[in-house]
Design an enzyme around this catalytic site. Structure first.
Site, PDB file in Angstrom:
ATOM      1  CB  SER A 164      -0.888   8.600   9.292  1.00  0.00           C
ATOM      2  OG  SER A 164      -1.112   9.841   8.694  1.00  0.00           O
TER       3      SER A 164
ATOM      4  CD  GLU B 144      10.725  -8.603   1.939  1.00  0.00           C
ATOM      5  OE1 GLU B 144      10.873  -9.833   1.971  1.00  0.00           O
ATOM      6  OE2 GLU B 144       9.772  -8.012   2.503  1.00  0.00           O
ATOM      7  CB  SER B 145      11.910  -1.309   2.690  1.00  0.00           C
ATOM      8  OG  SER B 145      12.189  -0.005   3.172  1.00  0.00           O
TER       9      SER B 145
ATOM     10  CG  HIS C  82       0.907   9.924   5.353  1.00  0.00           C
ATOM     11  ND1 HIS C  82       1.010   9.829   6.721  1.00  0.00           N
ATOM     12  CD2 HIS C  82       2.098   9.538   4.851  1.00  0.00           C
ATOM     13  CE1 HIS C  82       2.224   9.425   7.036  1.00  0.00           C
ATOM     14  NE2 HIS C  82       2.901   9.239   5.907  1.00  0.00           N
TER      15      HIS C  82
ATOM     16  CB  CYS D 111      15.742  -4.049  -0.670  1.00  0.00           C
ATOM     17  SG  CYS D 111      15.487  -5.001   0.836  1.00  0.00           S
TER      18      CYS D 111
END
Length: 150
Positions: free
Chosen positions: A90, A97-98, A103, A118
């Site tokens: 994980s 930008e995010s 997983h 974004c």
């Protein structure tokens, strides 16, 4: 608590792919104006089936980094946790930008990946890197516009 034996990895080096100092102040919120819509960003939900190398945190880190950079994102840092020597991973790359998160279930040859970006980034450009790096037999893809204003 054996899953915590291997502490995972943390990447401290941000990428320098994008420097937006010359954008007008109005554009600094990084919302997207496209096709008559205004929204925060595009969130891709990617399921890889029949995929390989899903138990190798170093490989996963490298593949996600390649995808992020190809999409035009700025990598701030990453962290990947390996649950056991042959278990799943994980992890997340935090982007300016995010994020990209993953997983994995190597015992099922399956990986669940989220790519949310974004601004001018194009998360769809990360998909070829995922295909090349994990060699899935099948890819399921869903797209959602986050923060949709209209």
């Amino acid at each position: 608590m054996e899953a915590l034996v291997q502490p995972g990895m943390v990447s401290d080096m941000p990428s320098d792919t994008r420097i937006d100092n010359d954008l007008p102040e109005v554009e600094r919120d990084y919302f997207i104006n496209r096709g008559g819509l205004r929204y925060a960003g595009v969130h891709l939900i990617v399921d890889l089936w029949g995929a390989t190398k899903l138990d190798d945190p170093d490989h996963i880190d490298a593949v996600l980094r390649e995808g992020a950079l190809t999409a035009g994102a700025t990598i701030l840092h990453g962290h990947f946790h390996h649950f056991s020597p042959n278990g799943g991973v994980s992890g997340v790359l935090v982007l300016a930008e995010s994020h990209i998160s993953i997983h994995t279930w190597p015992e099922r040859d399956y990986a669940a990946i989220d790519i949310f970006m974004c601004g001018e980034c194009d998360p769809a450009k990360a998909i070829p890197a995922l295909k090349k790096g994990f060699q899935p037999e099948r890819v399921q893809l869903a797209e959602h516009k986050r923060g949709l204003i209209g």
